[in-house]
Design a protein around this motif. Structure first.
Motif, PDB file in Angstrom:
ATOM      1  N   GLY A 268     -59.515 -55.137  27.147  1.00 33.80           N
ATOM      2  CA  GLY A 268     -60.116 -55.517  25.876  1.00 33.80           C
ATOM      3  C   GLY A 268     -61.112 -54.482  25.390  1.00 33.80           C
ATOM      4  N   PHE A 269     -61.871 -53.915  26.349  1.00 30.98           N
ATOM      5  CA  PHE A 269     -62.847 -52.895  25.995  1.00 30.98           C
ATOM      6  C   PHE A 269     -62.168 -51.645  25.448  1.00 30.98           C
ATOM      7  N   ILE A 270     -61.077 -51.211  26.090  1.00 28.06           N
ATOM      8  CA  ILE A 270     -60.420 -49.985  25.628  1.00 28.06           C
ATOM      9  C   ILE A 270     -59.763 -50.203  24.267  1.00 28.06           C
ATOM     10  N   VAL A 271     -59.332 -51.442  23.990  1.00 30.84           N
ATOM     11  CA  VAL A 271     -58.819 -51.768  22.651  1.00 30.84           C
ATOM     12  C   VAL A 271     -59.937 -51.638  21.621  1.00 30.84           C
ATOM     13  N   LEU A 272     -61.128 -52.128  21.968  1.00 28.69           N
ATOM     14  CA  LEU A 272     -62.272 -52.017  21.066  1.00 28.69           C
ATOM     15  C   LEU A 272     -62.608 -50.560  20.803  1.00 28.69           C
ATOM     16  N   VAL A 273     -62.576 -49.734  21.837  1.00 32.20           N
ATOM     17  CA  VAL A 273     -62.819 -48.295  21.677  1.00 32.20           C
ATOM     18  C   VAL A 273     -61.779 -47.689  20.741  1.00 32.20           C
ATOM     19  N   GLY A 274     -60.526 -48.098  20.911  1.00 32.29           N
ATOM     20  CA  GLY A 274     -59.467 -47.596  20.037  1.00 32.29           C
ATOM     21  C   GLY A 274     -59.683 -47.985  18.582  1.00 32.29           C
ATOM     22  N   LEU A 275     -60.146 -49.215  18.358  1.00 33.06           N
ATOM     23  CA  LEU A 275     -60.410 -49.667  16.990  1.00 33.06           C
ATOM     24  C   LEU A 275     -61.557 -48.886  16.356  1.00 33.06           C
ATOM     25  N   ILE A 276     -62.598 -48.632  17.154  1.00 33.44           N
ATOM     26  CA  ILE A 276     -63.719 -47.828  16.648  1.00 33.44           C
ATOM     27  C   ILE A 276     -63.244 -46.412  16.332  1.00 33.44           C
ATOM     28  N   ASN A 277     -62.404 -45.883  17.223  1.00 34.51           N
ATOM     29  CA  ASN A 277     -61.835 -44.554  17.025  1.00 34.51           C
ATOM     30  C   ASN A 277     -61.010 -44.517  15.739  1.00 34.51           C
ATOM     31  N   PHE A 278     -60.239 -45.576  15.515  1.00 31.72           N
ATOM     32  CA  PHE A 278     -59.406 -45.656  14.312  1.00 31.72           C
ATOM     33  C   PHE A 278     -60.252 -45.730  13.047  1.00 31.72           C
ATOM     34  N   ARG A 279     -61.330 -46.487  13.120  1.00 33.73           N
ATOM     35  CA  ARG A 279     -62.194 -46.638  11.944  1.00 33.73           C
ATOM     36  C   ARG A 279     -62.834 -45.318  11.561  1.00 33.73           C
ATOM     37  N   GLY A 280     -63.118 -44.467  12.567  1.00 37.09           N
ATOM     38  CA  GLY A 280     -63.708 -43.167  12.291  1.00 37.09           C
ATOM     39  C   GLY A 280     -65.148 -43.114  12.737  1.00 37.09           C
ATOM     40  N   VAL A 281     -65.457 -42.203  13.645  1.00 35.86           N
ATOM     41  CA  VAL A 281     -66.814 -42.084  14.169  1.00 35.86           C
ATOM     42  C   VAL A 281     -67.323 -40.681  13.887  1.00 35.86           C
ATOM     43  N   GLY A 282     -68.351 -40.587  13.059  1.00 34.30           N
ATOM     44  CA  GLY A 282     -68.948 -39.292  12.790  1.00 34.30           C
ATOM     45  C   GLY A 282     -69.863 -38.880  13.936  1.00 34.30           C
ATOM     46  N   GLU A 283     -69.659 -37.660  14.450  1.00 37.24           N
ATOM     47  CA  GLU A 283     -70.487 -37.180  15.556  1.00 37.24           C
ATOM     48  C   GLU A 283     -71.837 -36.725  15.011  1.00 37.24           C
ATOM     49  N   SER A 284     -72.885 -37.206  15.612  1.00 32.73           N
ATOM     50  CA  SER A 284     -74.234 -36.893  15.163  1.00 32.73           C
ATOM     51  C   SER A 284     -75.094 -36.493  16.341  1.00 32.73           C
ATOM     52  N   VAL A 285     -75.811 -35.388  16.191  1.00 28.43           N
ATOM     53  CA  VAL A 285     -76.702 -34.938  17.264  1.00 28.43           C
ATOM     54  C   VAL A 285     -77.804 -35.958  17.502  1.00 28.43           C
TER      55      VAL A 285
END
Length: 460
Positions: A140-157
């Motif tokens: 379930g956790f890796i599915v959540l990570v995949g959904l966040i990845n799909f939504r788009g995560v901007g990398e910020s310092v």
């Protein structure tokens, strides 16, 4: 394969100074390895759990010297793929190195998922034992990570600074509790010299086998080379910052391992996937365990997200370079994320979580990266013949030689590495080679094109 649009792209903005780069290096190294595998290392060597972490630190520093020479010589954000391609010019070898790095991200994220599940159970005081329930949480956790990845995560310092502080706080809590307990007369420091090799193994091979696993905790420093184009004066800054970051994390890991084995017997520490929770409970029974469990969950969640982002990004890059099926690089119309690659990597992570245990996943991560590091150490020596028109860091020749030998040894069966590591890595690489072969035959026989691989487009 560059086109006119690519060549007209502006260069990346150089915004990172020594302080932010140091936090980036430390934050990239800290994570799942020490939080989840300290106990497994203890089960290999007994009380001398600090020794494999020390040896892993030394091997990491040797390889860091090679990365420093290459990143200051070629200050571009492409990492091992670029160095391999420049040194050997063999497209298939460049692909294998890149795919191995991608697979290491998947095994690392999968191990983080298992660690997340174990700490989730502790945080919510659930009476689940190892088995289907924990696996379900990890999936379930890796599915959540995949959904966040799909939504788009901007990398910020700035976000990286926050995450680094959270990860670091958990380890400092363990060190602080260890110092407090030992100062009060609790704990047993005599365990630190207690070598208890695995049954049928000598002390030497037990230490090398444990080091092969502990090396998982040291990986991450190599990712900082991808910030070269965004670092102010990288030739001057990178060497001292990377080495400082490695030393900081090395000292933290050794202190954590000392606190752990002094407060919890090695055989008990090796049970389960949340060893540091046992240390906190043993050294400070009044400390709210759920707080530390949440810190650990946050730390490993960060590791999983970063690694899954990296894996899907590399897969997207290889698909666009036509060394893997183009469908794997398909981008979602509205989210603008490589959704097929995200689904593909998530499915592979599912299989890894289901069929491999935490030790095998951590061991496979270190195995894949040790193979990559062996190639990088050799590439340094090969590229000595390539002269550039600017000053750069140069490692003493003996260092990459020793680095290549030690990395190759720790990746080999001679080190006592578990057979499961080779099985998992072999399956992943076979999948990659088959996909490459299908793409190669299609490009040659249908499209009548030769595969060309530009590592500059494969930023890790």
């Amino acid at each position: 394969m560059a086109d006119a649009v690519t060549t007209e792209q502006p260069s990346l903005k150089r915004v990172m100074g020594p302080g932010l780069l140091l936090l980036f290096v430390v934050g990239d190294i800290l994570g799942t390895g020490v939080y989840a595998l300290t106990g497994r290392v203890a089960s290999e060597v007994g009380g001398a759990v600090w020794l494999p972490f020390l040896v892993a630190f030394i091997v990491a520093v040797l390889t860091a010297f090679s990365y420093l020479e290459l990143v200051t010589k070629y200050p571009r954000a492409a990492g091992a793929a670029l160095y391999t391609h420049k040194a050997f010019g063999i497209h298939f070898l460049t692909f294998i190195v890149t795919f191995a790095v991608m697979c290491s991200g998947l095994t690392s994220a999968s191990s983080a998922s298992k660690a997340f599940a174990s700490n989730f159970v502790e945080a919510f005081d659930l009476s689940w034992s190892e088995g289907a329930a924990l696996t379900a949480v990890a999936l379930g956790f890796i599915v959540l990570v995949g959904l966040i990845n799909f939504r788009g995560v901007g990398e910020s310092v700035k976000l990286n600074v926050l995450l680094t502080c959270v990860e670091l706080s958990g380890l400092l809590i363990v060190i602080g509790i260890g110092a407090w307990a030992l100062g009060g007369g609790d704990g047993d420091l005599s365990r630190l010299t207690d070598f208890t090799p695995a049954e049928g193994e000598s002390a030497f091979f037990s230490v090398t086998a444990a080091t092969a696993l502990a090396f998982f905790a040291m990986v991450g420093f190599e990712d900082s080379v991808n910030m070269a184009e965004e670092t102010k004066d990288p030739v001057r800054i990178f060497p001292k910052v990377m080495l400082t970051g490695l030393c900081v994390t090395g000292v933290i890991y050794i202190l954590v391992s000392i606190s752990s084995v002094a407060l919890v017997a090695p055989e008990e520490l090796g049970e389960g996937d949340a060893p540091l929770l046992k240390v906190v409970q043993a050294g400070a029974s009044g400390f709210p365990l759920w707080i530390f469990a949440f810190i650990t969950m946050f730390a490993v969640a960060n590791s999983a997200l970063i690694n899954m982002l990296m894996a899907s990004r590399l897969l997207y890059g290889m698909a666009n370079e036509r060394v893997l099926p183009r469908i794997l690089g398909r981008v979602h119309r509205t989210r603008r994320t490589p959704w097929v690659g995200i689904v593909f990597t998530t499915v592979i992570a599912f299989g890894l979580i289901w069929f491999a245990d935490l030790a095998a996943l951590g061991g496979t991560t270190s195995l894949l990266l040790l193979c990559v590091f062996t190639v990088v150490n050799i590439a340094v020596l090969v590229l000595r013949r390539d002269h550039v028109d600017h000053e750069h860091f140069k490692a003493p020749t003996v260092i990459p030689v020793i680095g290549a030998i030690t990395c190759a040894y720790l990746a080999s069966p001679l080190s006592g590495r578990a057979g499961a590591d080779y099985r998992v890595a072999g399956i992943l690489l076979v999948i990659g080679v088959l996909l490459w072969l299908v793409t190669y035959l299609y490009n040659r026989n249908v499209r009548h094109e030769e595969i060309t691989l530009d590592p500059a487009n494969l930023k890790e």
